[in-house]
Motif scaffolding. Structure first.
Motif, PDB file in Angstrom:
ATOM      1  N   GLN A 338     -10.336  29.008 -26.225  1.00 12.26           N
ATOM      2  CA  GLN A 338     -11.360  28.125 -25.662  1.00 12.26           C
ATOM      3  C   GLN A 338     -11.330  26.747 -26.313  1.00 12.26           C
ATOM      4  OE1 GLN A 338     -15.239  30.025 -25.769  1.00 12.26           O
ATOM      5  NE2 GLN A 338     -14.420  31.975 -25.038  1.00 12.26           N
ATOM      6  N   ILE A 339     -10.162  26.302 -26.750  1.00  4.11           N
ATOM      7  CA  ILE A 339     -10.098  25.022 -27.449  1.00  4.11           C
ATOM      8  C   ILE A 339     -10.487  23.859 -26.541  1.00  4.11           C
ATOM      9  CG2 ILE A 339      -7.624  24.643 -27.018  1.00  4.11           C
ATOM     10  CD1 ILE A 339      -7.573  23.440 -29.931  1.00  4.11           C
ATOM     11  N   GLY A 340     -10.157  23.953 -25.252  1.00  2.63           N
ATOM     12  CA  GLY A 340     -10.580  22.897 -24.330  1.00  2.63           C
ATOM     13  C   GLY A 340     -12.085  22.794 -24.276  1.00  2.63           C
ATOM     14  N   GLU A 341     -12.752  23.954 -24.184  1.00  2.00           N
ATOM     15  CA  GLU A 341     -14.211  23.970 -24.179  1.00  2.00           C
ATOM     16  C   GLU A 341     -14.774  23.450 -25.499  1.00  2.00           C
ATOM     17  OE1 GLU A 341     -12.200  26.307 -23.184  1.00  2.00           O
ATOM     18  OE2 GLU A 341     -13.000  27.444 -21.469  1.00  2.00           O
ATOM     19  N   ALA A 342     -14.089  23.769 -26.602  1.00  2.30           N
ATOM     20  CA  ALA A 342     -14.538  23.291 -27.908  1.00  2.30           C
ATOM     21  C   ALA A 342     -14.515  21.772 -27.975  1.00  2.30           C
ATOM     22  CB  ALA A 342     -13.664  23.889 -29.008  1.00  2.30           C
ATOM     23  N   PHE A 343     -13.441  21.144 -27.489  1.00  5.35           N
ATOM     24  CA  PHE A 343     -13.355  19.680 -27.491  1.00  5.35           C
ATOM     25  C   PHE A 343     -14.409  19.083 -26.558  1.00  5.35           C
ATOM     26  CE2 PHE A 343      -9.672  19.864 -30.044  1.00  5.35           C
ATOM     27  CZ  PHE A 343      -9.333  18.577 -30.429  1.00  5.35           C
TER      28      PHE A 343
END
Length: 359
Positions: A338-343
């Motif tokens: 979920q790194i996109g969501e984290a950014f």
């Protein structure tokens, strides 16, 4: 079988594969999860299996093409902790594969005049992980062995991911020359501002006040025991004059990077006081030079941290006196998937401080 030039002591560490998952900024505003090759070590480098990596404002600047010297494609991320997997060449003495390690996330030449003065953070050939070389939003990252440090088992690995921003705070407070019993004003109550406030108080500041417009950030600061002021409520001058006895503050740390914050520094600095410019500004902002002249103020910029101060951050974590406070700053942990969501969340202005990604 690994090369004989790569240190492989008896350990529980697993050998690295040939490929790994990584988050790659392929171009401006494009962050993609990709399968890439595991970094190949050169002599004097170490390979770390990343466990946690924090999102920094500079990562977001790189993503949006706002970093003046970043290159694409690049793996972002420089606030990390992980497991030592391999060391090539010299520099492995004192380490055992499987150690929990952190590393100062930039490469300096060691030979230029700034490096010779111990100011490797402003090396003429400085290359920063996550901007100029691949960083730690990946399963593996390589670092300079001479900039790597082991942490004992009792240190929470999530806190270990804060070593780099803690080092920023240690660097800023040490460079300020803040003395025991002196007063400090921190403009900007984000993660860096709060870390500066914590380190300043630990260094003996008699009073630390945080100026921050965001209600959530003020609440976190107050939970950490700081007095806060809201610079937008119309009574800032009165509140700070009352707190300082109309004298101003010995040190003003500008950590907001805002036009209003920069402009306020000379107003609230004490005569013969010091102003530390921490926050990155996107354009030149005006400074009242007549106040700098009249008060004989010292204005100093601070950039990341010298290696000596990274060591100070490591030792502070190992000593543990601020670890309970540091833990309050870790507000969100996202899985790598979920790194996109984290950014996206990091840029949303939501109620959070430090956001980590678990690899």
């Amino acid at each position: 079988m690994p090369s004989e030039s790569v240190m492989m002591r008896q350990t529980s560490a697993r050998p690295a594969p040939e490929t790994m998952r990584a988050a790659v900024i392929t171009e401006k505003n494009s962050l993609q999860s990709r399968i890439v090759g595991v970094p190949v070590l050169k002599p004097g480098e170490a390979l770390i299996r990343v466990e946690y990596c924090g999102i920094c404002g500079s990562d977001i600047h790189v993503l949006h093409g706002q970093h003046p010297t970043a290159r694409f494609p690049v793996v972002p991320g420089h606030e990390f902790v992980g497991e030592l997997v391999a060391v090539k060449g010299g520099g492995g003495d004192g380490f055992t594969l499987g150690d929990t390690v952190v590393a100062q996330p930039f490469f300096s030449c060691g030979n230029c005049q700034p490096c010779a003065k111990g100011r490797d953070n402003v090396c003429r050939q400085l290359r920063f992980m996550g901007a100029h070389t691949d960083g730690a939003f990946a399963q593996y990252v390589k670092v300079a062995t001479r900039k790597m440090y082991a942490l004992p088992a009792h240190v929470d690995h999530r806190l270990a991911a804060l070593v780099e921003p803690i080092a920023v705070a240690v660097h800023d407070v040490r460079r300020s020359g803040l003395q025991v019993g002196e007063t400090a004003l921190v403009i900007g109550g984000g993660a860096i501002g709060l870390l500066v406030a914590l380190v300043a108080r630990r260094a003996g500041a008699g009073m630390v006040i945080i100026s921050e417009p965001n209600e959530y950030r003020r609440r976190v600061a107050e939970e950490l025991g700081f007095r806060t002021v809201d610079p937008t409520d119309g009574s800032l001058d009165e509140a700070l004059d009352e707190a300082s006895g109309d004298l101003g503050f010995d040190v003003v740390f500008e950590a907001s990077g805002s036009r209003a914050g920069v402009a306020a520094t000379t107003r609230y600095a004490k005569i013969t006081g010091k102003i530390m410019i921490i926050g990155m500004t996107r354009e030149p902002y005006p400074v009242d030079l007549s106040a700098v002249f009249a008060k004989e103020l010292i204005v100093e910029g601070v950039r990341i941290h010298a290696q000596y101060n990274f060591i100070g951050a490591v030792e502070l974590l190992k000593e543990g006196s601020l670890n309970a406070e540091f833990a309050k700053l870790v507000t969100n942990v996202f899985p790598f998937d979920q790194i996109g969501e984290a950014f996206t969340f990091a840029q949303s202005g939501g109620d959070s401080m430090k956001i980590l990604v678990r690899l």
